[in-house]
Design an enzyme around this catalytic site. Structure first.
Site, mmCIF file in Angstrom:
data_model
loop_
_atom_site.group_PDB
_atom_site.id
_atom_site.type_symbol
_atom_site.label_atom_id
_atom_site.label_comp_id
_atom_site.label_asym_id
_atom_site.label_seq_id
_atom_site.Cartn_x
_atom_site.Cartn_y
_atom_site.Cartn_z
ATOM 1 N N SER A 65 0.788 -1.239 0.000
ATOM 2 C CA SER A 65 0.000 0.000 0.000
ATOM 3 C C SER A 65 0.816 1.283 0.000
ATOM 4 O O SER A 65 0.260 2.357 -0.261
ATOM 5 C CB SER A 65 -0.915 0.044 1.219
ATOM 6 O OG SER A 65 -2.101 -0.610 0.935
ATOM 7 N N LYS A 68 0.503 3.440 -2.993
ATOM 8 C CA LYS A 68 -0.674 4.281 -3.248
ATOM 9 C C LYS A 68 -0.325 5.773 -3.277
ATOM 10 O O LYS A 68 -0.905 6.552 -4.024
ATOM 11 C CB LYS A 68 -1.746 4.022 -2.177
ATOM 12 C CG LYS A 68 -2.339 2.620 -2.264
ATOM 13 C CD LYS A 68 -3.161 2.271 -1.033
ATOM 14 C CE LYS A 68 -3.765 0.874 -1.157
ATOM 15 N NZ LYS A 68 -4.384 0.392 0.083
ATOM 16 N N TYR A 190 -2.957 -2.308 -10.548
ATOM 17 C CA TYR A 190 -2.947 -2.083 -9.096
ATOM 18 C C TYR A 190 -2.165 -3.205 -8.385
ATOM 19 O O TYR A 190 -1.320 -2.947 -7.519
ATOM 20 C CB TYR A 190 -4.385 -1.994 -8.567
ATOM 21 C CG TYR A 190 -4.459 -1.996 -7.061
ATOM 22 C CD1 TYR A 190 -4.088 -0.875 -6.322
ATOM 23 C CD2 TYR A 190 -4.853 -3.148 -6.364
ATOM 24 C CE1 TYR A 190 -4.120 -0.898 -4.927
ATOM 25 C CE2 TYR A 190 -4.885 -3.169 -4.978
ATOM 26 C CZ TYR A 190 -4.516 -2.047 -4.262
ATOM 27 O OH TYR A 190 -4.529 -2.064 -2.886
ATOM 28 N N TYR A 242 -4.603 4.474 7.738
ATOM 29 C CA TYR A 242 -5.953 3.859 7.800
ATOM 30 C C TYR A 242 -6.716 4.312 9.048
ATOM 31 O O TYR A 242 -6.713 5.485 9.363
ATOM 32 C CB TYR A 242 -5.870 2.322 7.766
ATOM 33 C CG TYR A 242 -4.872 1.781 6.789
ATOM 34 C CD1 TYR A 242 -5.001 2.052 5.423
ATOM 35 C CD2 TYR A 242 -3.804 1.012 7.197
ATOM 36 C CE1 TYR A 242 -4.098 1.543 4.511
ATOM 37 C CE2 TYR A 242 -2.895 0.495 6.286
ATOM 38 C CZ TYR A 242 -3.049 0.775 4.949
ATOM 39 O OH TYR A 242 -2.150 0.281 4.066
ATOM 40 N N VAL A 260 0.880 -3.588 4.007
ATOM 41 C CA VAL A 260 0.807 -4.891 4.682
ATOM 42 C C VAL A 260 2.099 -5.705 4.542
ATOM 43 O O VAL A 260 2.234 -6.765 5.150
ATOM 44 C CB VAL A 260 -0.397 -5.742 4.215
ATOM 45 C CG1 VAL A 260 -1.707 -5.160 4.707
ATOM 46 C CG2 VAL A 260 -0.407 -5.952 2.712
HETATM 47 N N1 GLN Z 1 -2.070 -5.188 -2.105
HETATM 48 C C1 GLN Z 1 -2.726 -5.040 -0.823
HETATM 49 C C2 GLN Z 1 -4.230 -5.068 -0.999
HETATM 50 O O1 GLN Z 1 -4.738 -4.525 -1.949
HETATM 51 C C3 GLN Z 1 -2.284 -3.758 -0.202
HETATM 52 C C4 GLN Z 1 -2.953 -3.516 1.125
HETATM 53 C C5 GLN Z 1 -2.060 -2.822 2.115
HETATM 54 O O2 GLN Z 1 -0.854 -2.800 2.023
HETATM 55 N N2 GLN Z 1 -2.688 -2.314 3.156
HETATM 56 O O3 GLN Z 1 -4.917 -5.613 -0.179
#
Ligand code: GLN
Length: 320
Positions: A65, A68, A190, A242, A260
């Site tokens: 993530s 992003k 993505y 988050y 994550v």
């Molecule tokens: N690729 C992961 C997902 O889309 C990324 C989520 C994350 O790092 N919080 O669930």
């Protein structure tokens, strides 16, 4: 702050938290569950290009993530702020990163730092087809990192074949006309952006590039138009962690983003970028050691953007 001090702070923190084993590695993407949970590295890169690192700094992992943030910058460059705002909002959700929710009035995903908003953001990346879109994305990451970047194919395919929840979000957004018809292509992009390989040093350089108005402090190349830095840092500040974003802003007080994979980046505008990697996550999906380290670094160096009680002009942009 003297160099030896920063080095000593990082070494002490690494020593202090090495034994902390709380949390668990992400396993909803099967390939991520294979990571060694004990890996731990911290890196700071200043806007002058000084590097301080400790721990497993060469270890590669997928960016997840944290990507992003950078994809949002590219979407802003591709379309401008006003158009991007029609497709993805800037409100914190207070919900988990993978919550299936859209704003009830506008049907937009709430912000680009949670999965729904990130999928919408990635769907905006321009290109004549999947290869050109991927290449534009990878070139963008290379500018931030200062070297060629690669997608970890096993993590990409692992997520592509199990990412039903993300696929559901894409379908919901298609239903509301928030993303275009080619959702499989955007989902692939993505999943690929999430599977870009980095090490902790790369994270810190990317963070330092954002701290340095979009210029990579090592290569001196521009990675993103400086006019979008404030947009990127604002959503990081309010949404990057988050449903921990409010507490993070309150306690740690600098824009940040976690993934994550167990990575966190944090940005001290005009000063430095911080990268931490430790794969065990708390219930919200943030690295347990990563949060602790950032909290202590922020306190130790007086980095909170609204900190006015200490008289250290070198690290207090707000109070100068
Ligand atoms: N690729 C992961 C997902 O889309 C990324 C989520 C994350 O790092 N919080 O669930």
């Amino acid at each position: 702050m003297a160099q030896e001090n920063l080095e000593a702070v990082l070494n002490d923190l690494h020593c202090k938290y090495k034994s902390l084993q709380d949390g668990a590695v992400a396993n909803y993407i099967p390939e991520l569950a294979k990571v060694n949970p004990d890996l731990f590295s911290i890196c700071v890169v200043t806007v002058d290009g000084e590097v301080y690192q400790v721990g497993d700094d060469k270890q590669l992992f997928t960016i997840q993530s944290i990507s992003k943030v950078f994809a949002y910058g590219l979407a802003l460059e591709d379309h401008g702020r006003d158009y991007v705002l029609t497709r993805v909002g800037v409100e914190p959700t207070g919900d988990a990163f993978n919550a299936i929710i859209l704003d009830e009035q506008s049907n937009r995903p709430l912000n680009p730092m949670v999965n729904a908003g990130a999928i919408a953001t990635t769907s905006l990346i321009k290109g004549s087809g999947p290869t050109e879109r991927l290449n534009r994305m990878l070139n963008m990451f290379s500018r931030y990192m200062g070297h060629d970047v690669f997608v970890d194919m096993s993590v990409f395919t692992s997520e592509r074949s199990t990412g039903h929840r993300n696929r559901a979000m894409a379908h919901l957004m298609l239903n509301f006309g928030m993303i275009d018809r080619n959702i499989e292509e955007s989902l692939d992009l993505y999943f690929q952006q999430c599977a870009v390989m980095v090490n902790c040093y790369d994270l810190a350089v990317m963070a330092a590039t954002l701290a340095n108005k979009g210029i990579n402090p090592i290569t001196k190349d521009r990675a993103v138009d400086s006019s979008y830095i404030k947009d990127i840092l604002s959503v990081m500040y309010t949404c990057g962690m988050y449903n921990f974003a409010g507490e993070w802003a309150y306690k740690i007080g600098i824009p940040a983003k976690s993934g994550v994979c167990g990575g966190i980046i944090a940005i001290v505008p005009n000063k430095m970028g911080i990268g931490v990697f430790s794969p065990r996550l708390d219930a919200r999906g943030n690295s347990v050691r990563g949060v602790k380290v950032c909290e202590e670094v922020s306190q130790e160096l007086g980095l909170h953007l609204f900190e006015c009680s200490r008289n250290n002009s070198k690290v207090q942009p707000f109070c100068n």
